[in-house]
Design a protein around this motif. Structure first.
Motif, PDB file in Angstrom:
ATOM      1  N   GLN A 105       2.551   1.757  -3.398  1.00 24.02           N
ATOM      2  CA  GLN A 105       1.654   2.303  -4.413  1.00 24.02           C
ATOM      3  C   GLN A 105       1.338   3.773  -4.143  1.00 24.02           C
ATOM      4  OE1 GLN A 105      -1.625  -0.575  -4.392  1.00 24.02           O
ATOM      5  NE2 GLN A 105      -0.765  -1.541  -6.222  1.00 24.02           N
ATOM      6  N   GLU A 129       0.587  -3.256 -13.416  1.00 16.82           N
ATOM      7  CA  GLU A 129       0.746  -1.805 -13.458  1.00 16.82           C
ATOM      8  C   GLU A 129       1.763  -1.343 -12.407  1.00 16.82           C
ATOM      9  OE1 GLU A 129      -2.097  -3.395 -13.466  1.00 16.82           O
ATOM     10  OE2 GLU A 129      -2.865  -2.923 -15.477  1.00 16.82           O
ATOM     11  N   THR A 130       1.709  -1.970 -11.225  1.00 19.67           N
ATOM     12  CA  THR A 130       2.662  -1.618 -10.164  1.00 19.67           C
ATOM     13  C   THR A 130       4.073  -2.005 -10.564  1.00 19.67           C
ATOM     14  OG1 THR A 130       0.942  -1.988  -8.496  1.00 19.67           O
ATOM     15  CG2 THR A 130       3.214  -1.905  -7.720  1.00 19.67           C
ATOM     16  N   LYS A 162       2.135   6.701  -6.728  1.00 17.28           N
ATOM     17  CA  LYS A 162       1.046   7.583  -7.175  1.00 17.28           C
ATOM     18  C   LYS A 162       1.450   9.045  -7.010  1.00 17.28           C
ATOM     19  CE  LYS A 162      -3.922   8.391  -6.753  1.00 17.28           C
ATOM     20  NZ  LYS A 162      -5.177   8.020  -6.048  1.00 17.28           N
ATOM     21  N   THR A 192      -4.375  -0.335  -5.631  1.00 19.82           N
ATOM     22  CA  THR A 192      -5.178  -1.564  -5.635  1.00 19.82           C
ATOM     23  C   THR A 192      -4.866  -2.477  -4.459  1.00 19.82           C
ATOM     24  OG1 THR A 192      -3.542  -2.717  -7.010  1.00 19.82           O
ATOM     25  CG2 THR A 192      -5.291  -1.482  -8.153  1.00 19.82           C
ATOM     26  N   ARG A 195      -2.519  -4.579  -4.531  1.00 18.23           N
ATOM     27  CA  ARG A 195      -1.916  -5.779  -5.111  1.00 18.23           C
ATOM     28  C   ARG A 195      -0.710  -5.365  -5.951  1.00 18.23           C
ATOM     29  NH1 ARG A 195      -7.137  -5.987  -6.645  1.00 18.23           N
ATOM     30  NH2 ARG A 195      -6.514  -5.706  -8.819  1.00 18.23           N
ATOM     31  N   ASN A 225       0.828  -1.207   0.000  1.00 20.76           N
ATOM     32  CA  ASN A 225       0.000   0.000   0.000  1.00 20.76           C
ATOM     33  C   ASN A 225       0.864   1.261   0.000  1.00 20.76           C
ATOM     34  OD1 ASN A 225      -2.247  -1.630   0.069  1.00 20.76           O
ATOM     35  ND2 ASN A 225      -2.558  -1.423   2.282  1.00 20.76           N
ATOM     36  N   GLU A 250      -3.840   4.156  -9.804  1.00 18.83           N
ATOM     37  CA  GLU A 250      -4.792   3.648  -8.812  1.00 18.83           C
ATOM     38  C   GLU A 250      -4.089   2.776  -7.777  1.00 18.83           C
ATOM     39  OE1 GLU A 250      -8.959   1.019  -8.741  1.00 18.83           O
ATOM     40  OE2 GLU A 250      -7.874   1.404 -10.632  1.00 18.83           O
ATOM     41  N   ASP A 252       0.430  -5.739  -8.877  1.00 21.84           N
ATOM     42  CA  ASP A 252      -0.017  -6.185 -10.193  1.00 21.84           C
ATOM     43  C   ASP A 252       0.937  -5.706 -11.281  1.00 21.84           C
ATOM     44  OD1 ASP A 252      -0.581  -3.502 -10.080  1.00 21.84           O
ATOM     45  OD2 ASP A 252      -2.748  -3.779  -9.874  1.00 21.84           O
TER      46      ASP A 252
END
Length: 281
Positions: A53, A72-73, A57, A66, A68, A50, A64, A70
């Motif tokens: 991310q 994109e991360t 951001k 999420t 997770r 968290n 976003e 993922d």
């Protein structure tokens, strides 16, 4: 090319040449494994993702949050690593975290924001607690702080430019071994070349001491002859000492005592020279 590989295989006695490439697990084993500590829980991992991310951001690299790790991360992490001249492998290790959580600091930059001043204070606190900085933290990156940073960087093999970047932050925050307190601190501030010359100078002095204060009767050589003899013995004696079966079981409390064998070398310089002369004749 295949024929060449087959020919080499026959010559060395193997049926088939096998080119070895390390697997991904072998290359990244330390990056892939998490940093463990007593309060480590699955919740810690989720909180870290968290926060990662959120930081990405803020940097404008992730749209976003999420919760997770993922695709994109992963892409955002690699882009962040590229921007900060890190290996863009998508693995959030100590250097990547240092870049995300700590700003780059130097004496030349203007440090006015509370975030930068807090970072300087944390830097100074670490340097002060470990004896690199003599005065208490002030939150100002002054010349004394820069000198302390350079000393820290020299001791731990970093580029001693006085700039606190990701690598310096990572080492400051614990990615290092403790300093050997029994070793003279002055030695850490010398370059490898200077340390080599200083060590050889100590060897020569100890051998000369043994030559001129030897209790063995005999004529003392001239200084130029003794100096040349001492210098020559410094090239041979370390290898002789390493080959001796008897090793000291207790480390000397004073580091200078490790040069005591060179005094004995000076005392028995004549038998040693005669032995070497017979050995190479």
């Amino acid at each position: 090319m295949n024929k060449l590989i087959q020919t080499v295989s026959v010559l060395v006695g193997f049926k088939q040449a096998r080119l070895y490439f390390p697997e991904e697990k072998q290359v990244c084993v330390f990056n892939k494994l998490p940093t463990l500590y007593r309060e480590f829980t699955p919740k810690s991992v989720q909180e870290s993702i968290n926060e990662l991310q959120e930081r990405l951001k803020i940097q404008g690299l992730l749209a976003e949050i999420t919760g997770r790790f993922d695709l994109e991360t992963d892409e955002a992490v690699k882009e962040f690593q590229k921007r900060n001249n890190l290996l863009a492998d998508g693995v959030v290790g100590p250097l990547t975290w240092a870049c995300l959580l700590y700003p780059k600091l130097s004496r030349s930059q203007k440090i006015k924001s509370p975030e930068l001043r807090n970072a300087v204070k944390e830097l100074q606190t670490i340097l002060y607690d470990e004896g690199f900085l003599k005065k208490e933290p002030t939150s100002y990156f002054d010349s004394a702080t820069e000198r302390a940073v350079k000393r820290f960087q020299r001791i731990y093999g970093l580029k001693n430019d006085g700039i606190v970047g990701a690598a310096t932050w990572a080492v400051l925050l614990g990615m290092r071994q403790k300093i050997d307190k029994s070793f003279p601190r002055l030695i850490y501030f010398l370059s490898p070349q200077s340390w080599f010359l200083w060590e050889q100078f100590l060897m020569i002095c100890c051998i000369l001491l043994g030559i001129y204060y030897s209790p063995i009767p005999g004529q003392t050589p001239k200084f130029t002859t003794a100096l040349a003899t001492a210098y020559g013995l410094t090239c041979v004696v370390p290898f002789l000492l390493e080959s001796l079966p008897l090793k000291p079981s207790i480390k000397p409390s004073l580091s200078i005592l490790q040069y005591a064998p060179y005094v004995l070398t000076g005392i028995f310089w004549k038998p040693i020279i005669n032995f070497l002369g017979q050995l190479f004749s």
